[in-house]
Design a protein around this motif. Structure first.
Motif, mmCIF file in Angstrom:
data_model
loop_
_atom_site.group_PDB
_atom_site.id
_atom_site.type_symbol
_atom_site.label_atom_id
_atom_site.label_comp_id
_atom_site.label_asym_id
_atom_site.label_seq_id
_atom_site.Cartn_x
_atom_site.Cartn_y
_atom_site.Cartn_z
ATOM 1 N N LEU A 199 0.834 -1.198 0.000
ATOM 2 C CA LEU A 199 0.000 0.000 0.000
ATOM 3 C C LEU A 199 0.865 1.242 0.000
ATOM 4 C CD1 LEU A 199 -2.884 -0.890 2.446
ATOM 5 C CD2 LEU A 199 -2.990 -0.579 -0.001
ATOM 6 N N ASP A 200 1.123 1.786 -1.171
ATOM 7 C CA ASP A 200 1.896 3.014 -1.256
ATOM 8 C C ASP A 200 1.141 4.138 -0.568
ATOM 9 O OD1 ASP A 200 2.105 5.646 -3.313
ATOM 10 O OD2 ASP A 200 3.978 4.818 -2.575
ATOM 11 N N PHE A 201 1.858 4.897 0.270
ATOM 12 C CA PHE A 201 1.216 5.935 1.067
ATOM 13 C C PHE A 201 0.580 6.991 0.187
ATOM 14 C CE2 PHE A 201 1.336 9.668 3.958
ATOM 15 C CZ PHE A 201 0.505 9.144 4.929
ATOM 16 N N GLY A 202 1.222 7.271 -0.943
ATOM 17 C CA GLY A 202 0.647 8.249 -1.860
ATOM 18 C C GLY A 202 -0.678 7.769 -2.433
ATOM 19 N N THR A 203 -0.802 6.454 -2.713
ATOM 20 C CA THR A 203 -2.059 5.915 -3.210
ATOM 21 C C THR A 203 -3.151 6.095 -2.184
ATOM 22 O OG1 THR A 203 -0.848 4.259 -4.478
ATOM 23 C CG2 THR A 203 -3.194 3.862 -4.129
ATOM 24 N N ARG A 204 -2.811 5.854 -0.906
ATOM 25 C CA ARG A 204 -3.793 6.064 0.136
ATOM 26 C C ARG A 204 -4.233 7.518 0.184
ATOM 27 N NH1 ARG A 204 -0.882 3.580 5.174
ATOM 28 N NH2 ARG A 204 0.920 3.425 3.823
ATOM 29 N N ALA A 205 -3.280 8.425 -0.017
ATOM 30 C CA ALA A 205 -3.628 9.844 -0.014
ATOM 31 C C ALA A 205 -4.560 10.163 -1.168
ATOM 32 C CB ALA A 205 -2.362 10.698 -0.107
ATOM 33 N N TYR A 206 -4.267 9.604 -2.347
ATOM 34 C CA TYR A 206 -5.126 9.842 -3.503
ATOM 35 C C TYR A 206 -6.533 9.306 -3.257
ATOM 36 C CZ TYR A 206 -7.406 8.886 -7.893
ATOM 37 O OH TYR A 206 -8.334 8.787 -8.884
ATOM 38 N N ASP A 207 -6.627 8.057 -2.749
ATOM 39 C CA ASP A 207 -7.937 7.472 -2.514
ATOM 40 C C ASP A 207 -8.735 8.276 -1.502
ATOM 41 O OD1 ASP A 207 -7.670 5.433 -4.307
ATOM 42 O OD2 ASP A 207 -6.930 3.982 -2.854
ATOM 43 N N TRP A 208 -8.069 8.699 -0.413
ATOM 44 C CA TRP A 208 -8.779 9.480 0.591
ATOM 45 C C TRP A 208 -9.187 10.838 0.019
ATOM 46 C CZ3 TRP A 208 -11.573 8.985 4.641
ATOM 47 C CH2 TRP A 208 -11.840 10.082 5.454
ATOM 48 N N ARG B 117 1.064 -12.474 6.300
ATOM 49 C CA ARG B 117 2.270 -13.184 5.854
ATOM 50 C C ARG B 117 2.218 -13.563 4.385
ATOM 51 N NH1 ARG B 117 1.690 -19.251 8.479
ATOM 52 N NH2 ARG B 117 -0.590 -19.373 8.419
ATOM 53 N N TRP B 118 1.026 -13.512 3.772
ATOM 54 C CA TRP B 118 0.917 -13.766 2.337
ATOM 55 C C TRP B 118 0.958 -12.467 1.545
ATOM 56 C CZ3 TRP B 118 -2.401 -16.307 5.834
ATOM 57 C CH2 TRP B 118 -2.143 -17.668 6.004
ATOM 58 N N GLN B 119 1.317 -11.365 2.204
ATOM 59 C CA GLN B 119 1.406 -10.039 1.597
ATOM 60 C C GLN B 119 0.051 -9.464 1.185
ATOM 61 O OE1 GLN B 119 4.520 -8.647 1.791
ATOM 62 N NE2 GLN B 119 4.912 -10.570 2.814
ATOM 63 N N ASN B 120 -1.018 -9.945 1.839
ATOM 64 C CA ASN B 120 -2.350 -9.400 1.595
ATOM 65 C C ASN B 120 -2.586 -8.190 2.496
ATOM 66 O OD1 ASN B 120 -3.209 -11.594 -0.181
ATOM 67 N ND2 ASN B 120 -3.336 -12.844 1.672
ATOM 68 N N HIS C 200 -7.137 -7.554 0.678
ATOM 69 C CA HIS C 200 -6.716 -7.004 -0.623
ATOM 70 C C HIS C 200 -7.069 -5.547 -0.890
ATOM 71 C CE1 HIS C 200 -5.961 -11.198 -1.385
ATOM 72 N NE2 HIS C 200 -7.239 -11.504 -1.473
ATOM 73 N N PRO C 201 -7.515 -4.730 0.072
ATOM 74 C CA PRO C 201 -7.822 -3.333 -0.286
ATOM 75 C C PRO C 201 -6.596 -2.625 -0.843
ATOM 76 C CG PRO C 201 -7.589 -3.544 2.085
ATOM 77 C CD PRO C 201 -7.612 -4.946 1.526
ATOM 78 N N ARG C 202 -6.807 -1.761 -1.827
ATOM 79 C CA ARG C 202 -5.691 -0.994 -2.398
ATOM 80 C C ARG C 202 -5.305 0.148 -1.479
ATOM 81 N NH1 ARG C 202 -6.111 2.225 -7.388
ATOM 82 N NH2 ARG C 202 -5.811 4.167 -6.275
ATOM 83 N N SER C 203 -6.209 0.546 -0.584
ATOM 84 C CA SER C 203 -5.888 1.605 0.368
ATOM 85 C C SER C 203 -6.872 1.563 1.520
ATOM 86 C CB SER C 203 -5.908 2.981 -0.296
ATOM 87 O OG SER C 203 -7.179 3.248 -0.837
ATOM 88 N N TYR C 204 -6.458 2.164 2.630
ATOM 89 C CA TYR C 204 -7.279 2.266 3.825
ATOM 90 C C TYR C 204 -7.848 3.678 3.925
ATOM 91 C CZ TYR C 204 -4.211 -1.665 5.077
ATOM 92 O OH TYR C 204 -3.490 -2.824 5.080
ATOM 93 N N VAL D 281 -10.676 0.964 0.039
ATOM 94 C CA VAL D 281 -11.024 0.931 -1.379
ATOM 95 C C VAL D 281 -10.645 -0.449 -1.918
ATOM 96 C CG1 VAL D 281 -10.609 1.930 -3.649
ATOM 97 C CG2 VAL D 281 -10.634 3.402 -1.637
ATOM 98 N N MET D 282 -11.572 -1.093 -2.574
ATOM 99 C CA MET D 282 -11.350 -2.447 -3.087
ATOM 100 C C MET D 282 -10.133 -2.486 -4.009
ATOM 101 S SD MET D 282 -14.152 -4.919 -4.949
ATOM 102 C CE MET D 282 -14.034 -4.086 -6.538
ATOM 103 N N GLY D 283 -9.334 -3.534 -3.885
ATOM 104 C CA GLY D 283 -8.140 -3.640 -4.701
ATOM 105 C C GLY D 283 -7.706 -5.075 -4.898
ATOM 106 N N ALA D 284 -6.434 -5.248 -5.212
ATOM 107 C CA ALA D 284 -5.883 -6.578 -5.481
ATOM 108 C C ALA D 284 -4.477 -6.680 -4.895
ATOM 109 C CB ALA D 284 -5.868 -6.866 -6.974
ATOM 110 N N VAL D 285 -4.288 -6.128 -3.700
ATOM 111 C CA VAL D 285 -2.967 -6.132 -3.083
ATOM 112 C C VAL D 285 -2.724 -7.463 -2.387
ATOM 113 C CG1 VAL D 285 -1.461 -5.010 -1.401
ATOM 114 C CG2 VAL D 285 -3.044 -3.635 -2.766
#
Length: 370
Positions: A193-202, A296-299, A315-319, A334-338
């Motif tokens: 979860l890139d912090f910038g992506t979280r900022a964009y989603d919020w 541990r599965w990187q989810n 799997h959310p792309r951001s919180y 936000v729903m994602g595939a992480v």
């Protein structure tokens, strides 16, 4: 990036950190992916500091002075605020140059659009962007120390890189960055979860880019559904305290079952639910204490717990929440595939603390009646 339009090393790092976010903002606004970063670079050298003149890191002179936007408070700003301002800039850029699209690569069109953003649509309609220091300075030997008249700076000779050579430099850097990503060499800045992506989603949620519909929309299940082989599930307890039971779908709009119960082998049995909107808002199925983490599965994972139940949303792309208490229906992500996922969806798991067992989530969400 040591070539003709070399950016300072610290600027290259910022471009790399924000490349993915800039791409997402640009897609929504339908402008080229480099543009939000070029505007940030041109107006404030990609510094996370609002200038004293209230116009923010994006140089929103007209928006502020017309009263359309309040003063961008001078001083250092957060990652969230950067995302918000880049979103505002992208919308304004598209407004001033409606003919541009995400796929535009024509130099004359791009230069005209940068000219319109800087000088206004009237100037762009009658003027020549090749004569603008804002657009062309330092493009080559014919464009050095160009004369520039600015509402803030007055009349000056410019030494900084113009928007067009900056666009070319940032385009080259982003291309290299995304090429590494596509070959599996994922930079730390966009890992999980890139912090910038979280900022964009919020920021996008705050600016109503996302629609939050009724999470009680019924979801269809197959008539021949058979989960008897899933021995890791047990019947849920029947009587709950008022208001603690999960009763709504975590996917806020057009929920669709993409995979029935699975996950017993790795201890987190549940349903896979997707949506027609690949960035649908995820909401809390119940009230409780929320935590977010990577398993541990990187989810990427949102976990909510109350007196009787624990739910997991994977799997959310951001919180969209900080750790603490949330109420049923609150937006949480936000729903994602992480992580271990082939496409945007949420893996939804429910644990019954009273019976000490996992349960079938379909018993806790509205189901479409025949």
């Amino acid at each position: 990036m040591e070539g003709e339009f070399a950016l300072p090393r610290e600027t290259q790092l910022v471009v790399t950190q924000w490349a993915y976010v800039s791409d997402q903002i640009a897609r929504r606004a339908d402008i080229p992916r480099e543009v939000p970063l070029v505007l940030w670079f041109k107006e404030s050298s990609m510094q996370a500091v609002n200038p004293d003149n209230c116009t923010g890191i994006i140089g929103a002179y007209d928006l502020v002075r017309s009263g359309e936007r309040p003063c961008f408070t001078p001083g250092p700003i957060s990652t969230l605020e950067i995302g918000e301002q880049l979103t505002i800039a992208a919308i304004e850029f598209k407004k001033r140059c409606p003919e541009i699209t995400y796929y535009t690569r024509n130099p004359n069109t791009l230069k005209k659009c940068y000219y319109a953003y800087n000088a206004g649509m009237g100037a762009a309609a009658s003027g020549n962007p090749n004569q603008s220091a804002y657009v062309m300075n330092n493009y080559n030997d014919n464009y050095r120390n160009m004369y520039y008249s600015d509402v803030e700076l007055g009349n000056v000779y410019v030494t900084a890189l113009g928007a067009w050579p900056a666009h070319l430099a940032i385009e080259s850097l982003i291309t290299a960055h995304l090429d590494h990503f596509s070959h599996g060499d994922i930079p730390f800045t966009i890992t999980l979860l890139d912090f910038g992506t979280r900022a964009y989603d919020w920021g996008s949620y705050q600016f109503s880019f996302f629609d939050l519909n009724d999470a009680t929309t019924p979801m269809d299940f197959p008539d021949d559904r058979d989960i008897t082989a899933q021995t890791c599930l047990a019947p849920p307890h029947r009587f709950s305290l008022p208001g603690v039971r999960p009763t709504i779908n975590p996917v806020s709009e057009t929920p669709r079952l993409t995979q029935d119960i699975h996950g017993c082998s790795y201890g987190l049995p549940g349903l896979d639910i997707s949506s027609d909107n690949r960035r649908a808002i995820l909401v809390a199925p119940m009230s409780g204490e929320v935590t977010t983490y990577t398993d541990r599965w990187q989810n990427s994972t949102i976990r909510i717990e109350n007196e009787e139940w624990i739910v997991w949303l994977l799997h959310p792309r951001s919180y969209l929440v900080k750790e603490g208490f949330v109420y049923q229906g609150d937006p949480v992500g936000v729903m994602g595939a992480v992580g271990y996922a082939t496409g945007p969806h949420v893996h939804y798991t429910i644990y019954d603390k009273i019976t000490d067992s996992f349960v079938d989530p379909s018993l806790f969400i509205p189901i479409e009646e025949d």
